[in-house]
Write a protein that holds these residues in place. Structure first.
Motif, PDB file in Angstrom:
ATOM      1  N   ALA A  81       8.428   2.968   4.214  1.00 25.14           N
ATOM      2  CA  ALA A  81       8.913   3.289   2.876  1.00 25.14           C
ATOM      3  C   ALA A  81       7.752   3.842   2.040  1.00 25.14           C
ATOM      4  CB  ALA A  81       9.472   2.029   2.217  1.00 25.14           C
ATOM      5  N   ARG A  82       8.076   4.388   0.874  1.00 22.04           N
ATOM      6  CA  ARG A  82       7.005   4.911   0.008  1.00 22.04           C
ATOM      7  C   ARG A  82       5.973   3.818  -0.238  1.00 22.04           C
ATOM      8  NH1 ARG A  82      10.864   4.051  -4.747  1.00 22.04           N
ATOM      9  NH2 ARG A  82      12.002   5.831  -3.931  1.00 22.04           N
ATOM     10  N   HIS A  83       4.706   4.206  -0.211  1.00 24.01           N
ATOM     11  CA  HIS A  83       3.621   3.259  -0.436  1.00 24.01           C
ATOM     12  C   HIS A  83       2.360   4.016  -0.821  1.00 24.01           C
ATOM     13  CE1 HIS A  83       3.181   4.379   3.841  1.00 24.01           C
ATOM     14  NE2 HIS A  83       1.884   4.250   3.611  1.00 24.01           N
ATOM     15  N   ILE A  84       1.369   3.250  -1.247  1.00 26.80           N
ATOM     16  CA  ILE A  84       0.103   3.855  -1.653  1.00 26.80           C
ATOM     17  C   ILE A  84      -1.059   3.086  -1.049  1.00 26.80           C
ATOM     18  CG2 ILE A  84      -0.101   2.519  -3.808  1.00 26.80           C
ATOM     19  CD1 ILE A  84      -1.062   5.221  -5.123  1.00 26.80           C
ATOM     20  N   HIS A  85      -2.080   3.841  -0.665  1.00 22.42           N
ATOM     21  CA  HIS A  85      -3.365   3.283  -0.239  1.00 22.42           C
ATOM     22  C   HIS A  85      -4.350   3.579  -1.363  1.00 22.42           C
ATOM     23  CE1 HIS A  85      -1.902   2.850   3.886  1.00 22.42           C
ATOM     24  NE2 HIS A  85      -1.437   4.081   3.798  1.00 22.42           N
ATOM     25  N   LEU A  86      -5.200   2.621  -1.705  1.00 21.80           N
ATOM     26  CA  LEU A  86      -6.137   2.792  -2.812  1.00 21.80           C
ATOM     27  C   LEU A  86      -7.568   2.473  -2.401  1.00 21.80           C
ATOM     28  CD1 LEU A  86      -4.031   1.042  -5.608  1.00 21.80           C
ATOM     29  CD2 LEU A  86      -4.427   3.509  -5.371  1.00 21.80           C
ATOM     30  N   GLY A 127       5.133  11.604 -11.654  1.00 26.45           N
ATOM     31  CA  GLY A 127       4.997  13.013 -11.321  1.00 26.45           C
ATOM     32  C   GLY A 127       5.533  13.878 -12.448  1.00 26.45           C
ATOM     33  N   PRO A 128       5.568  15.193 -12.241  1.00 27.36           N
ATOM     34  CA  PRO A 128       6.034  16.113 -13.283  1.00 27.36           C
ATOM     35  C   PRO A 128       7.483  15.880 -13.723  1.00 27.36           C
ATOM     36  CG  PRO A 128       4.953  17.315 -11.507  1.00 27.36           C
ATOM     37  CD  PRO A 128       5.083  15.892 -11.057  1.00 27.36           C
ATOM     38  N   LYS A 129       8.335  15.375 -12.824  1.00 26.89           N
ATOM     39  CA  LYS A 129       9.756  15.225 -13.162  1.00 26.89           C
ATOM     40  C   LYS A 129      10.271  13.798 -13.096  1.00 26.89           C
ATOM     41  CE  LYS A 129      11.526  19.745 -11.874  1.00 26.89           C
ATOM     42  NZ  LYS A 129      12.460  20.456 -11.001  1.00 26.89           N
ATOM     43  N   GLY A 130       9.477  12.875 -12.570  1.00 27.69           N
ATOM     44  CA  GLY A 130      10.012  11.534 -12.405  1.00 27.69           C
ATOM     45  C   GLY A 130       8.944  10.484 -12.229  1.00 27.69           C
ATOM     46  N   ARG A 131       9.422   9.251 -12.129  1.00 27.98           N
ATOM     47  CA  ARG A 131       8.539   8.088 -12.039  1.00 27.98           C
ATOM     48  C   ARG A 131       9.156   7.086 -11.065  1.00 27.98           C
ATOM     49  NH1 ARG A 131       5.660   4.758 -16.539  1.00 27.98           N
ATOM     50  NH2 ARG A 131       5.687   2.669 -15.666  1.00 27.98           N
ATOM     51  N   PHE A 132       8.299   6.466 -10.264  1.00 33.91           N
ATOM     52  CA  PHE A 132       8.726   5.339  -9.439  1.00 33.91           C
ATOM     53  C   PHE A 132       7.897   4.131  -9.842  1.00 33.91           C
ATOM     54  CE2 PHE A 132       9.673   8.668  -6.046  1.00 33.91           C
ATOM     55  CZ  PHE A 132      11.034   8.643  -6.279  1.00 33.91           C
ATOM     56  N   ASP A 133       8.571   3.041 -10.145  1.00 35.00           N
ATOM     57  CA  ASP A 133       7.906   1.773 -10.422  1.00 35.00           C
ATOM     58  C   ASP A 133       7.888   0.951  -9.139  1.00 35.00           C
ATOM     59  OD1 ASP A 133       7.436   2.100 -13.271  1.00 35.00           O
ATOM     60  OD2 ASP A 133       9.608   1.953 -13.501  1.00 35.00           O
ATOM     61  N   LYS A 134       7.052  -0.044  -9.116  1.00 31.99           N
ATOM     62  CA  LYS A 134       6.974  -1.001  -8.001  1.00 31.99           C
ATOM     63  C   LYS A 134       6.707  -0.325  -6.658  1.00 31.99           C
ATOM     64  CE  LYS A 134       9.628  -4.417 -10.410  1.00 31.99           C
ATOM     65  NZ  LYS A 134      10.754  -5.294 -10.469  1.00 31.99           N
ATOM     66  N   VAL A 135       5.759   0.605  -6.636  1.00 36.53           N
ATOM     67  CA  VAL A 135       5.321   1.219  -5.381  1.00 36.53           C
ATOM     68  C   VAL A 135       4.313   0.262  -4.741  1.00 36.53           C
ATOM     69  CG1 VAL A 135       4.134   3.182  -4.325  1.00 36.53           C
ATOM     70  CG2 VAL A 135       5.729   3.553  -6.231  1.00 36.53           C
ATOM     71  N   ARG A 136       4.625  -0.190  -3.545  1.00 34.31           N
ATOM     72  CA  ARG A 136       3.825  -1.194  -2.852  1.00 34.31           C
ATOM     73  C   ARG A 136       2.460  -0.632  -2.451  1.00 34.31           C
ATOM     74  NH1 ARG A 136       4.683  -5.944  -3.464  1.00 34.31           N
ATOM     75  NH2 ARG A 136       6.895  -5.574  -3.120  1.00 34.31           N
ATOM     76  N   ILE A 137       1.420  -1.421  -2.660  1.00 29.20           N
ATOM     77  CA  ILE A 137       0.079  -1.080  -2.188  1.00 29.20           C
ATOM     78  C   ILE A 137      -0.071  -1.652  -0.785  1.00 29.20           C
ATOM     79  CG2 ILE A 137      -2.396  -1.374  -2.545  1.00 29.20           C
ATOM     80  CD1 ILE A 137      -1.716  -1.835  -5.551  1.00 29.20           C
ATOM     81  N   LYS A 194     -10.099   6.782   0.785  1.00 25.62           N
ATOM     82  CA  LYS A 194      -9.430   7.733  -0.099  1.00 25.62           C
ATOM     83  C   LYS A 194      -8.117   7.117  -0.569  1.00 25.62           C
ATOM     84  CE  LYS A 194     -10.566  12.021   2.350  1.00 25.62           C
ATOM     85  NZ  LYS A 194      -9.945  13.153   3.059  1.00 25.62           N
ATOM     86  N   SER A 195      -7.769   7.381  -1.825  1.00 21.47           N
ATOM     87  CA  SER A 195      -6.455   6.955  -2.305  1.00 21.47           C
ATOM     88  C   SER A 195      -5.421   7.989  -1.879  1.00 21.47           C
ATOM     89  CB  SER A 195      -6.461   6.803  -3.826  1.00 21.47           C
ATOM     90  OG  SER A 195      -7.242   5.686  -4.206  1.00 21.47           O
ATOM     91  N   GLN A 196      -4.257   7.498  -1.486  1.00 17.65           N
ATOM     92  CA  GLN A 196      -3.232   8.391  -0.926  1.00 17.65           C
ATOM     93  C   GLN A 196      -1.857   7.779  -1.133  1.00 17.65           C
ATOM     94  OE1 GLN A 196      -3.809   9.972   3.190  1.00 17.65           O
ATOM     95  NE2 GLN A 196      -2.143   8.581   3.667  1.00 17.65           N
ATOM     96  N   LEU A 197      -0.928   8.584  -1.648  1.00 18.49           N
ATOM     97  CA  LEU A 197       0.467   8.180  -1.809  1.00 18.49           C
ATOM     98  C   LEU A 197       1.277   8.824  -0.699  1.00 18.49           C
ATOM     99  CD1 LEU A 197       2.792   6.893  -3.519  1.00 18.49           C
ATOM    100  CD2 LEU A 197       2.924   9.101  -4.718  1.00 18.49           C
ATOM    101  N   GLU A 198       2.010   8.015   0.069  1.00 17.00           N
ATOM    102  CA  GLU A 198       2.855   8.522   1.147  1.00 17.00           C
ATOM    103  C   GLU A 198       4.311   8.340   0.727  1.00 17.00           C
ATOM    104  OE1 GLU A 198       1.892   7.196   5.111  1.00 17.00           O
ATOM    105  OE2 GLU A 198      -0.234   7.051   4.602  1.00 17.00           O
ATOM    106  N   ILE A 199       5.042   9.468   0.689  1.00 16.95           N
ATOM    107  CA  ILE A 199       6.428   9.463   0.236  1.00 16.95           C
ATOM    108  C   ILE A 199       7.292  10.273   1.194  1.00 16.95           C
ATOM    109  CG2 ILE A 199       5.875   9.100  -2.204  1.00 16.95           C
ATOM    110  CD1 ILE A 199       6.157  12.098  -2.661  1.00 16.95           C
ATOM    111  N   ASP A 246       9.503   8.046   8.328  1.00 17.50           N
ATOM    112  CA  ASP A 246       9.781   7.685   6.940  1.00 17.50           C
ATOM    113  C   ASP A 246      11.261   7.354   6.753  1.00 17.50           C
ATOM    114  OD1 ASP A 246      11.215  10.098   6.367  1.00 17.50           O
ATOM    115  OD2 ASP A 246       9.404  11.096   5.644  1.00 17.50           O
ATOM    116  N   THR A 247      11.618   6.967   5.549  1.00 16.11           N
ATOM    117  CA  THR A 247      12.983   6.504   5.277  1.00 16.11           C
ATOM    118  C   THR A 247      14.017   7.614   5.458  1.00 16.11           C
ATOM    119  OG1 THR A 247      12.560   6.831   2.913  1.00 16.11           O
ATOM    120  CG2 THR A 247      12.346   4.597   3.755  1.00 16.11           C
ATOM    121  N   ASP A 248      13.670   8.853   5.104  1.00 16.24           N
ATOM    122  CA  ASP A 248      14.613   9.956   5.321  1.00 16.24           C
ATOM    123  C   ASP A 248      14.927  10.102   6.803  1.00 16.24           C
ATOM    124  OD1 ASP A 248      14.624  10.523   2.607  1.00 16.24           O
ATOM    125  OD2 ASP A 248      13.437  12.356   2.773  1.00 16.24           O
TER     126      ASP A 248
END
Length: 189
Positions: A10-15, A52-62, A69-74, A170-172
């Motif tokens: 699922a969508r997640h982020i590395h920091l 992002g430019p058009k939307g927001r996601f809350d509660k993105v798991r780290i 490197k920080s990286q968002l995987e969606i 990924d989820t798709d």
């Protein structure tokens, strides 16, 4: 038959440590919520918001531990929701990718790059790879099992003695194939 367990990502982020400190406060340490399929990797209790430019996601798991490197995987669907067009890339390959605003309880970070749709891949322990004659970076064809079988091409083999056997989609992709974490796939070539 070369069967591989599926892990749906699922969508997640590395920091990085620096970004964790900016988002949660100096010296902050992530708390382990649960271990993941790869040794030493975990889902943290902490989440962030991404804008992002058009939307927001809350509660993105780290996902931990901290990375270089920080990286968002969606997924591609997530990208549409955020108003971004990230490339499909291997994890860590973030050069020239879109950026995103990351918001935590103690501050925010504007990533200038780092948003990707993760390339589908299989983690192989070196013993599994040797047994099946698979080399690092080889491109594989894999069929999912189940109600809506699908054939995925261009699945990247990632081989290391630090990995456990696991295919990441990924989820798709999981929704299209009608599979969930723990289901099986078969390597065709």
């Amino acid at each position: 038959m070369k069967q591989v367990p599926i892990g749906v990502s699922a969508r997640h982020i590395h920091l990085t440590r620096e970004h964790i400190a900016k988002l949660f406060g100096p010296g902050y340490e992530l708390k382990v919520m649960k271990d993941l399929s790869q040794p030493g990797q975990y889902a943290a209790e902490e989440t962030v918001a991404v804008v992002g430019p058009k939307g927001r996601f809350d509660k993105v798991r780290i996902l931990g531990p901290a990375r270089s490197k920080s990286q968002l995987e969606i997924s591609r669907t997530d990208a549409f929701g955020l108003g971004l067009n990230p490339p499909v890339r291997e994890s860590g390959n973030t050069q020239g990718t879109p950026g995103i605003k990351v918001i935590g309880p103690a501050g925010e970070v504007d990533l200038t790059e780092g948003v990707i749709v993760a390339a589908r891949h299989i983690h192989f322990h070196t013993e599994d790879a040797a047994k099946w004659g698979i080399t690092d970076k080889r491109r594989l064809t894999v069929r999912t099992e189940g109600e809506r079988p699908l054939i995925f091409e261009d699945v990247i083999a990632r081989v290391s003695d630090q990995f456990a056997l696991d295919m990441h989609i990924d989820t798709d992709e999981a929704n299209a194939a009608g599979v969930k974490t723990g289901d099986m796939a078969v390597i065709l070539s």
